[in-house]
Design an enzyme around this catalytic site. Structure first.
Site, PDB file in Angstrom:
ATOM      1  CD  GLU A 323      -3.126   0.848   2.170  1.00  0.00           C
ATOM      2  OE1 GLU A 323      -4.047   0.050   1.945  1.00  0.00           O
ATOM      3  OE2 GLU A 323      -3.018   1.483   3.244  1.00  0.00           O
ATOM      4  CG  HIS A 352       7.360 -30.133   2.972  1.00  0.00           C
ATOM      5  ND1 HIS A 352       7.840 -31.400   2.706  1.00  0.00           N
ATOM      6  CD2 HIS A 352       8.027 -29.704   4.069  1.00  0.00           C
ATOM      7  CE1 HIS A 352       8.739 -31.741   3.616  1.00  0.00           C
ATOM      8  NE2 HIS A 352       8.872 -30.720   4.453  1.00  0.00           N
ATOM      9  CE  LYS A 456     -11.514   2.682   2.303  1.00  0.00           C
ATOM     10  NZ  LYS A 456     -11.095   3.592   3.395  1.00  0.00           N
TER      11      LYS A 456
END
Length: 530
Positions: A323, A352, A456
């Protein structure tokens, strides 16, 4: 490929050892040239000067007229005014006093029972930092157990309250939002309020707010008589708020030594404030980011802490780094599309999982290992003759680092003594400083986030469109296709979004929308259920 003696010499030459904060940074497996530091030193000194100005109160966000002062949170005497110093000190005293009253039972739940759980309601920086700290420093002696509502996912919310069960009656809710209008947090608060009411409880007798003065949330907390309100200041960004009340209040309630966490952050600030590049681990880290990515994000940063307690560190760093660094334009307005992608989990689990690709696949990354010297508190069981589980973890770390380096994959290693409140404070401050210095090197503003605000606004457009779609269907007697609805609304370009909205509503029976499928997707109709 260098022989081991050459690597040992390079290790000794480039190791940054900071015993005063219990940390060292090894950059010997990064293949920068001998001239790199000399070339970058003028830019690095300029970055130090910018950081000094920032800490003295320079305006960082000129479009908002806002300072950036998260460094003052752990050393209030650095604040540019006595008023700010007093506010920080008062907030810390308030946190400690309130936590003490909760722990002693002086402040209790509605049924007079002691509070035993914390429910943190927030998103982004209002959740990621507290989650990392809570998980990293959890112990059997915790005073309270932490739960989080960090999204607006109904099923996720139900999952948390199902886990809480009847214990919701002894759960303190902390609602965190600077503006008080963040939709995900507001939704979480309203869902929590309903859950408390279903349990026959008054939410206001179990709630505190961390928010800006006279914000929407602040006014609500006053009107409803919540237990307490704690400050958020406009000079503290969400992703750097973990050493404010946002992180300190949940930690103190959990039973974590927040004084030590702040001391670790302050000590790291002192070390990383010095303009001696080769003795400054944050400066070296920022330079390695610049070297590895050509100063323009060409490679990803893979975090591999070899400690279970640090599993959430990469999630926390994703916001702090991405950000801050992910910006379309530089400070001169030039289009740069900067960024530094962060991902990771923990070792040796990743041996793994994706280490196979790291060693033999596309070389689009560099690794930051975190090695923790102390295995555990107390003695360890031998799992083989003279070897403990911790010895194997240590071996897997060094084996993975060597295997990557042998195949031309670069890495650096942070080493700390142990994971405690002090060390967590050091790590938080280290990466905050590295982000600020790196941002200066690449000439971007690390302290605003216009892309988040754009997201937003786009979400608000979807909600507004949904309202129009439902209102239209309520006035129709028959089912309509998404295309027909789009035409009637005068928004043919929104046909796909209207289809998605209706499909979502129809999948939830309580929303009252019925979907009638057809052979062709475009002929699917939607109507108000009877």
């Amino acid at each position: 490929m260098e022989n081991m003696n050459t690597l040992w010499n390079r290790y000794q030459k480039h190791l940054c050892h900071s015993p005063e904060i219990g940390l060292s940074l090894d950059i010997s497996r990064m293949k920068f040239s001998d001239s790199f530091f000399e070339q970058m030193e003028p830019a690095m000194q300029s970055a130090f000067a910018e950081m000094l100005a920032l800490e003295k109160g320079a305006i960082a966000n000129h479009d908002e007229g806002r300072m950036v002062g998260h460094y003052w949170l752990r050393n209030p005497s650095l604040a540019p005014s006595g008023d700010v110093t007093s506010e920080i000190e008062a907030a810390l005293t308030q946190i400690q006093l309130f936590s003490s009253k909760i722990h002693s039972g002086a402040i209790s739940a509605q049924n007079s029972a002691p509070f035993t759980n914390i429910l943190i309601i927030g998103i982004g920086g209002s959740a990621l930092g507290p989650q990392f700290v809570a998980d990293a420093l959890a112990s059997s002696s915790d005073r309270m157990k932490a739960y989080f509502l960090d999204n607006t996912d109904p099923d996720g919310i139900d999952k948390v309250f199902t886990e809480l069960g009847a214990a919701v009656a002894q759960t303190l809710a902390i609602v965190i939002s600077k503006s008080g209008s963040t939709k995900e947090t507001r939704n979480g608060m309203l869902e929590a309020k309903a859950a408390y009411q279903r349990a026959g409880l008054d939410f206001s007798k179990h709630a505190v707010a961390i928010t800006g003065f006279e914000s929407e949330l602040d006014r609500l907390a006053v009107a409803e008589g919540w237990l307490e309100r704690f400050p958020m200041w406009d000079w503290v960004g969400g992703r750097t708020s973990v050493t404010s009340a946002v992180g300190l209040l949940p930690a103190a309630l959990q039973g974590i030594n927040v004084t030590e966490l702040l001391r670790g952050a302050q000590s790291c600030d002192t070390v990383t404030r010095k303009p001696d590049t080769k003795c400054n681990p944050a400066a070296l880290m920022a330079l390695m980011w610049y070297y590895a990515t050509d100063g323009c994000g060409t490679k990803d940063l893979v975090m591999l802490p070899y400690k279970d307690r640090l599993i959430l560190f990469s999630r926390y760093l994703q916001q702090l780094i991405m950000e801050s660094i992910g910006k379309e334009s530089d400070r001169n307005g030039a289009l740069v599309n900067q960024g530094l992608t962060v991902y990771g989990n923990k070792g040796s689990t990743d041996q793994h999982a994706y280490v196979q690709q790291l060693r033999e696949g596309v070389a689009n990354f560099f690794v930051t290992f975190i090695s923790v010297l102390r295995d555990r508190d107390g003695d360890s069981k031998l799992v083989e003759e003279n070897f403990t589980s911790g010895d194997f973890l240590f071996g897997f770390f060094h084996g993975t680092r060597a295997a990557l380096y042998e195949n031309g994959r670069e890495s650096m290693t942070l080493t700390i003594n142990q994971v405690d409140a002090y060390a967590v404070g050091v790590l938080i401050a280290l990466f905050e400083r590295a982000v600020g210095l790196y941002a200066s090197l690449i000439n971007i503003n690390a302290y605003h986030q216009p892309g988040v605000e754009a997201g937003k606004k786009a979400a608000g457009t979807v909600i507004k469109l949904q309202k129009s779609v439902v209102e239209l269907l309520q006035n129709k007697q028959k089912g309509l296709t998404s295309g027909a609805i789009a035409e009637l609304l005068g928004k043919p370009e929104q046909t796909e979004m209207i289809f998605a909205i209706l499909q979502h509503l129809a999948a939830n029976p309580d929303r009252g929308i019925v979907q009638s499928d057809a052979d062709q997707l475009a002929q699917t109709t939607f109507s108000i259920g009877k």
